[in-house]
Design a protein around this motif. Structure first.
Motif, PDB file in Angstrom:
ATOM      1  N   ASP A 311      -5.171  -1.638  10.287  1.00  0.00           N
ATOM      2  CA  ASP A 311      -6.267  -1.369   9.348  1.00  0.00           C
ATOM      3  C   ASP A 311      -5.995  -0.104   8.532  1.00  0.00           C
ATOM      4  O   ASP A 311      -6.280  -0.041   7.331  1.00  0.00           O
ATOM      5  CB  ASP A 311      -7.595  -1.241  10.121  1.00  0.00           C
ATOM      6  N   VAL A 312      -5.425   0.898   9.183  1.00  0.00           N
ATOM      7  CA  VAL A 312      -5.150   2.168   8.499  1.00  0.00           C
ATOM      8  C   VAL A 312      -4.035   1.971   7.471  1.00  0.00           C
ATOM      9  O   VAL A 312      -4.123   2.432   6.328  1.00  0.00           O
ATOM     10  CB  VAL A 312      -4.757   3.262   9.532  1.00  0.00           C
ATOM     11  N   ALA A 313      -3.004   1.251   7.880  1.00  0.00           N
ATOM     12  CA  ALA A 313      -1.875   1.012   6.970  1.00  0.00           C
ATOM     13  C   ALA A 313      -2.330   0.251   5.730  1.00  0.00           C
ATOM     14  O   ALA A 313      -1.850   0.507   4.617  1.00  0.00           O
ATOM     15  CB  ALA A 313      -0.778   0.243   7.693  1.00  0.00           C
ATOM     16  N   LEU A 314      -3.293  -0.653   5.917  1.00  0.00           N
ATOM     17  CA  LEU A 314      -3.757  -1.449   4.765  1.00  0.00           C
ATOM     18  C   LEU A 314      -4.428  -0.588   3.703  1.00  0.00           C
ATOM     19  O   LEU A 314      -4.417  -0.910   2.521  1.00  0.00           O
ATOM     20  CB  LEU A 314      -4.717  -2.553   5.243  1.00  0.00           C
ATOM     21  N   VAL A 315      -4.989   0.535   4.126  1.00  0.00           N
ATOM     22  CA  VAL A 315      -5.597   1.458   3.159  1.00  0.00           C
ATOM     23  C   VAL A 315      -4.564   2.474   2.659  1.00  0.00           C
ATOM     24  O   VAL A 315      -4.536   2.827   1.477  1.00  0.00           O
ATOM     25  CB  VAL A 315      -6.805   2.199   3.805  1.00  0.00           C
ATOM     26  N   ALA A 316      -3.696   2.915   3.566  1.00  0.00           N
ATOM     27  CA  ALA A 316      -2.746   3.978   3.203  1.00  0.00           C
ATOM     28  C   ALA A 316      -1.634   3.469   2.282  1.00  0.00           C
ATOM     29  O   ALA A 316      -1.198   4.196   1.381  1.00  0.00           O
ATOM     30  CB  ALA A 316      -2.140   4.583   4.476  1.00  0.00           C
ATOM     31  N   LEU A 317      -1.176   2.263   2.498  1.00  0.00           N
ATOM     32  CA  LEU A 317       0.003   1.806   1.752  1.00  0.00           C
ATOM     33  C   LEU A 317      -0.201   1.733   0.229  1.00  0.00           C
ATOM     34  O   LEU A 317       0.672   2.163  -0.537  1.00  0.00           O
ATOM     35  CB  LEU A 317       0.512   0.463   2.305  1.00  0.00           C
ATOM     36  N   ASP A 431      -6.224   9.002  12.806  1.00  0.00           N
ATOM     37  CA  ASP A 431      -6.111   7.625  12.339  1.00  0.00           C
ATOM     38  C   ASP A 431      -6.834   7.415  11.006  1.00  0.00           C
ATOM     39  O   ASP A 431      -7.288   6.329  10.694  1.00  0.00           O
ATOM     40  CB  ASP A 431      -6.599   6.630  13.402  1.00  0.00           C
ATOM     41  N   ALA A 432      -6.911   8.493  10.226  1.00  0.00           N
ATOM     42  CA  ALA A 432      -7.453   8.338   8.867  1.00  0.00           C
ATOM     43  C   ALA A 432      -6.289   7.956   7.954  1.00  0.00           C
ATOM     44  O   ALA A 432      -5.161   8.422   8.165  1.00  0.00           O
ATOM     45  CB  ALA A 432      -8.058   9.648   8.400  1.00  0.00           C
ATOM     46  N   PRO A 433      -6.536   7.118   6.953  1.00  0.00           N
ATOM     47  CA  PRO A 433      -5.448   6.757   6.032  1.00  0.00           C
ATOM     48  C   PRO A 433      -4.766   7.987   5.448  1.00  0.00           C
ATOM     49  O   PRO A 433      -3.544   7.996   5.250  1.00  0.00           O
ATOM     50  CB  PRO A 433      -6.171   5.948   4.955  1.00  0.00           C
ATOM     51  N   SER A 434      -5.543   9.057   5.223  1.00  0.00           N
ATOM     52  CA  SER A 434      -4.926  10.262   4.648  1.00  0.00           C
ATOM     53  C   SER A 434      -3.913  10.896   5.611  1.00  0.00           C
ATOM     54  O   SER A 434      -2.922  11.481   5.178  1.00  0.00           O
ATOM     55  CB  SER A 434      -6.008  11.280   4.269  1.00  0.00           C
ATOM     56  N   ASN A 435      -4.137  10.780   6.924  1.00  0.00           N
ATOM     57  CA  ASN A 435      -3.166  11.293   7.908  1.00  0.00           C
ATOM     58  C   ASN A 435      -1.847  10.552   7.765  1.00  0.00           C
ATOM     59  O   ASN A 435      -0.764  11.137   7.795  1.00  0.00           O
ATOM     60  CB  ASN A 435      -3.669  11.112   9.346  1.00  0.00           C
ATOM     61  N   MET A 436      -1.970   9.242   7.598  1.00  0.00           N
ATOM     62  CA  MET A 436      -0.765   8.419   7.493  1.00  0.00           C
ATOM     63  C   MET A 436      -0.051   8.683   6.163  1.00  0.00           C
ATOM     64  O   MET A 436       1.172   8.844   6.115  1.00  0.00           O
ATOM     65  CB  MET A 436      -1.176   6.937   7.603  1.00  0.00           C
ATOM     66  N   THR A 437      -0.825   8.760   5.100  1.00  0.00           N
ATOM     67  CA  THR A 437      -0.237   8.987   3.774  1.00  0.00           C
ATOM     68  C   THR A 437       0.489  10.331   3.739  1.00  0.00           C
ATOM     69  O   THR A 437       1.593  10.448   3.199  1.00  0.00           O
ATOM     70  CB  THR A 437      -1.349   8.979   2.700  1.00  0.00           C
ATOM     71  N   ALA A 438      -0.125  11.348   4.333  1.00  0.00           N
ATOM     72  CA  ALA A 438       0.498  12.675   4.330  1.00  0.00           C
ATOM     73  C   ALA A 438       1.819  12.645   5.092  1.00  0.00           C
ATOM     74  O   ALA A 438       2.805  13.278   4.688  1.00  0.00           O
ATOM     75  CB  ALA A 438      -0.458  13.695   4.954  1.00  0.00           C
ATOM     76  N   ALA A 439       1.849  11.898   6.188  1.00  0.00           N
ATOM     77  CA  ALA A 439       3.088  11.817   6.977  1.00  0.00           C
ATOM     78  C   ALA A 439       4.184  11.103   6.178  1.00  0.00           C
ATOM     79  O   ALA A 439       5.343  11.521   6.177  1.00  0.00           O
ATOM     80  CB  ALA A 439       2.818  11.080   8.287  1.00  0.00           C
ATOM     81  N   VAL A 440       3.801  10.040   5.480  1.00  0.00           N
ATOM     82  CA  VAL A 440       4.795   9.321   4.670  1.00  0.00           C
ATOM     83  C   VAL A 440       5.308  10.245   3.557  1.00  0.00           C
ATOM     84  O   VAL A 440       6.509  10.282   3.270  1.00  0.00           O
ATOM     85  CB  VAL A 440       4.190   8.019   4.083  1.00  0.00           C
ATOM     86  N   SER A 441       4.422  11.034   2.969  1.00  0.00           N
ATOM     87  CA  SER A 441       4.838  11.979   1.923  1.00  0.00           C
ATOM     88  C   SER A 441       5.857  12.971   2.468  1.00  0.00           C
ATOM     89  O   SER A 441       6.852  13.275   1.811  1.00  0.00           O
ATOM     90  CB  SER A 441       3.649  12.772   1.385  1.00  0.00           C
ATOM     91  N   ARG A 442       5.610  13.445   3.689  1.00  0.00           N
ATOM     92  CA  ARG A 442       6.574  14.380   4.302  1.00  0.00           C
ATOM     93  C   ARG A 442       7.930  13.714   4.474  1.00  0.00           C
ATOM     94  O   ARG A 442       8.976  14.323   4.238  1.00  0.00           O
ATOM     95  CB  ARG A 442       6.058  14.829   5.671  1.00  0.00           C
ATOM     96  N   ALA A 443       7.899  12.466   4.867  1.00  0.00           N
ATOM     97  CA  ALA A 443       9.171  11.745   5.051  1.00  0.00           C
ATOM     98  C   ALA A 443       9.890  11.595   3.715  1.00  0.00           C
ATOM     99  O   ALA A 443      11.106  11.789   3.618  1.00  0.00           O
ATOM    100  CB  ALA A 443       8.908  10.387   5.685  1.00  0.00           C
ATOM    101  N   PHE A 444       9.127  11.265   2.666  1.00  0.00           N
ATOM    102  CA  PHE A 444       9.756  11.082   1.352  1.00  0.00           C
ATOM    103  C   PHE A 444      10.327  12.412   0.837  1.00  0.00           C
ATOM    104  O   PHE A 444      11.375  12.439   0.210  1.00  0.00           O
ATOM    105  CB  PHE A 444       8.751  10.499   0.357  1.00  0.00           C
ATOM    106  N   ASP A 445       9.640  13.507   1.107  1.00  0.00           N
ATOM    107  CA  ASP A 445      10.145  14.826   0.702  1.00  0.00           C
ATOM    108  C   ASP A 445      11.497  15.103   1.368  1.00  0.00           C
ATOM    109  O   ASP A 445      12.397  15.672   0.768  1.00  0.00           O
ATOM    110  CB  ASP A 445       9.163  15.943   1.103  1.00  0.00           C
ATOM    111  N   LEU A 446      11.596  14.713   2.618  1.00  0.00           N
ATOM    112  CA  LEU A 446      12.840  14.928   3.361  1.00  0.00           C
ATOM    113  C   LEU A 446      13.942  13.991   2.843  1.00  0.00           C
ATOM    114  O   LEU A 446      15.112  14.377   2.719  1.00  0.00           O
ATOM    115  CB  LEU A 446      12.559  14.635   4.843  1.00  0.00           C
ATOM    116  N   TYR A 447      13.543  12.790   2.528  1.00  0.00           N
ATOM    117  CA  TYR A 447      14.501  11.748   2.117  1.00  0.00           C
ATOM    118  C   TYR A 447      15.278  12.147   0.864  1.00  0.00           C
ATOM    119  O   TYR A 447      16.454  11.795   0.720  1.00  0.00           O
ATOM    120  CB  TYR A 447      13.712  10.450   1.875  1.00  0.00           C
ATOM    121  N   VAL A 448      14.625  12.913  -0.010  1.00  0.00           N
ATOM    122  CA  VAL A 448      15.301  13.262  -1.263  1.00  0.00           C
ATOM    123  C   VAL A 448      16.353  14.360  -1.055  1.00  0.00           C
ATOM    124  O   VAL A 448      17.047  14.730  -1.989  1.00  0.00           O
ATOM    125  CB  VAL A 448      14.312  13.678  -2.389  1.00  0.00           C
TER     126      VAL A 448
END
Ligand code: ADP
Ligand code: GLC
Length: 507
Positions: A311-317, A431-448
């Motif tokens: 459910d969280v991923a469906l909002v965060a993605l 388990d808020a979508p913003s928690n998940m989105t922020a984590a993905v953003s951190r990963a993308f920052d590292l990926y570059v």
């Protein structure tokens, strides 16, 4: 004579699998056998299990089971792992998911079916079959929860019992009216026994009557003693905390090995990651996405359930896809039909950027772990969590919830620009979508930053979660449970002397 352990479970690869339990059962049995323990698996004779097991032979009739039952003993295909299948008329009809029908509704006769599985274990322990009696019975999850209670009710001595909890959320709670038919004596149908809020609870029976209990990570062992993660069983578990052990799962390092995996497009390893680029292209193609080598590919591969934060991923993605216009998402899974529909709609809306496969598909799972850059693995609770560890073996960086087994296995890169030296993933709380989105953003920052990213990849790929250590811990627990005359059989030369039964905590 070897020490004999009977592992009772509902799933084991490659016969039947709905989740990590199936992986753990077979690889544990195999690892025990490598150490000289005569381990065999007792499980339901689902049609696919009967079709895939090899060399099946009659091992005894069980006429007392509802509808009658029959044991067939054979082997796991291509492996030295004995498997005993319980054939009953009810299991005979379970062609698909072993627990629910196509609409997702639990089968009405689950209590009787899994009660029968426990009776089959008792028959083996009582010597009522052609099979040798085990020294220890290792029951797994609620499906095997009645084994210790029924052994006790039958007055069988000399067989130690261990219950391993892989997931406390599944408890097997059924109307108490079943108890008599299942042979649970009246004195066990109480709150001090198997009764749980008026129902007969298979899991509670296991927790209450097993000689010892274990769970699959140290952090989860602590969590299940709290109301937040205890699913109503925290009090009972706390009462048994001196018998509670924490033994982490292992990963089957031969099945999940990028250097040898026959299911991926090109093999690779940390010193030469070129094969991973080939796997990425294959994955993009497989999921109908443009083969853009520079697009960060975020994968989701798990049961689509509330536990896994579907459910969280469906909002965060959608937020992630808007924020990072080059990102691509691949999704593999099945589960609650509402979530399945949600992910299918997401792929439609973000056509060319999101690819979804609803279903269970082993080959696609390997392609996903090998080809993705990151694995998004949210969990409200996670007893262990094999999936992120599989992805790490392929240099796919997990973005996962800081709960349960994840805490014990993934080192967070931290918040600053340079990841910590041991970093192997990104962890997030909440388990808020913003928690998940922020984590993905951190990963993308590292990926570059390719050199930082590669350093994290190397840590992830080098992490050692093989069965080497946990199997020794299991043997130490079995040894403690065996009867006096059998204990020496568990003293194996390969066990290092410093491995003890690892108690989670003493009272
Ligand atoms: P859980 O047991 O809670 O589902 P784990 O991460 O421990 O979680 O184990 C899940 C297992 O199931 C892994 O082996 C994973 O690859 C597999 N799996 C889950 N969903 C799918 C799917 N749709 N197709 C293939 N494998 C899957
Ligand atoms: C359960 C848990 C998972 C664990 C698996 C095997 O299904 O949800 O975390 O890895 O069992 O123990």
């Amino acid at each position: 004579m070897n020490a004999r352990v009977l592992i009772v479970a509902s799933e084991a690869v490659p016969l039947v699998k709905t989740g990590g339990l199936a992986d753990v059962i077979t690889s544990l049995a195999r690892s025990l056998r490598k150490r000289g323990i005569d381990a065999s698996i007792l499980m339901p004779g689902y049609p696919t299990a009967l079709a895939r097991a090899t060399g099946l032979q009659d091992a005894g009739m069980l006429p007392d089971l509802p509808g009658g039952g029959r044991l067939l003993a054979g082997s796991m295909p291509g492996q030295d792992v004995p498997v005993i299948l319980l054939r009953t008329p009810a299991f005979d009809t379970r062609h698909g998911n072993p627990y629910v029908d196509d609409a997702g509704t639990e089968f009405a006769d689950n209590a009787l079916c899994f009660g029968a599985l426990a009776h089959a274990a008792v028959a083996i322990c009582a010597g009522r079959t052609t099979l040798a009696r085990p020294h220890v019975v290792h029951a797994n999850d609620w499906h095997a929860g009645l084994v210790p209670a029924l052994l006790r009710a039958a007055g069988i001595q000399g067989t130690g019992t261990l219950l391993t909890i892989h997931n406390l959320a599944f408890q097997g709670n059924y109307p108490m009216a079943h108890a008599a038919l299942l042979g649970i004596p009246p004195e066990m149908r109480t709150a001090e026994g198997c009764e749980y809020w008026g129902q007969l609870s298979f899991l509670k029976a296991g927790i209450r009557y097993a000689d010892c209990i274990s769970t699959v990570s140290h952090s989860y062992a602590g969590e299940i003693l709290t109301p937040r993660f205890g699913h109503g069983m925290d009090g009972l578990l706390s009462a048994r905390r001196k018998d509670l052990h924490a033994i982490r799962n292992g990963v089957d390092t031969s099945t999940w090995d990028p250097a040898t995996d026959p299911l991926i497009a090109r093999q690779f390893g940390p010193l030469d990651m070129r094969g991973k680029s080939v796997c990425k292209r294959e994955l993009q193609t497989l999921f109908g996405l443009p083969a853009d080598p520079f697009a960060p590919v975020l994968a989701l591969g798990s049961r689509m359930t509330h536990q896994k934060m579907a459910d969280v991923a469906l909002v965060a993605l959608p937020e992630v896809l808007q924020r990072f216009p080059r990102a691509q998402v691949v999704i593999l899974g099945r589960g609650d039909h509402g979530y399945e529909a949600g992910f299918a709609a997401l792929a439609k809306h973000f056509s060319g950027r999101v690819g979804v496969h609803i279903g269970y598909d082993e080959q696609r799972a390997h392609a996903l772990h090998a080809g993705a850059d990151m694995l998004l693995h949210g969990s409200r609770f996670e007893p262990f969590g094999l999936t992120p560890l599989y992805s790490m073996r392929y240099g796919t960086i997990p973005i996962a919830s800081r709960v349960g087994g994840i805490i014990d296995t993934i080192v967070d890169a931290g918040l600053s620009g340079t990841p910590c030296k041991e970093a192997s993933g990104i962890l997030f709380d909440g388990d808020a979508p913003s928690n998940m989105t922020a984590a993905v953003s951190r990963a993308f920052d590292l990926y570059v930053n390719p050199s930082r990213w590669h350093a994290v990849q190397c840590n992830a790929m080098a992490a050692d979660f093989s069965w080497e250590q946990p199997v020794q811990e299991y043997i130490a627990v079995y040894r403690a449970l065996a009867s006096d005359d059998a204990r020496a059989l568990f003293d194996l030369p390969l066990i290092s002397s410093d491995v003890q039964a690892v108690q989670y905590m003493t009272a």
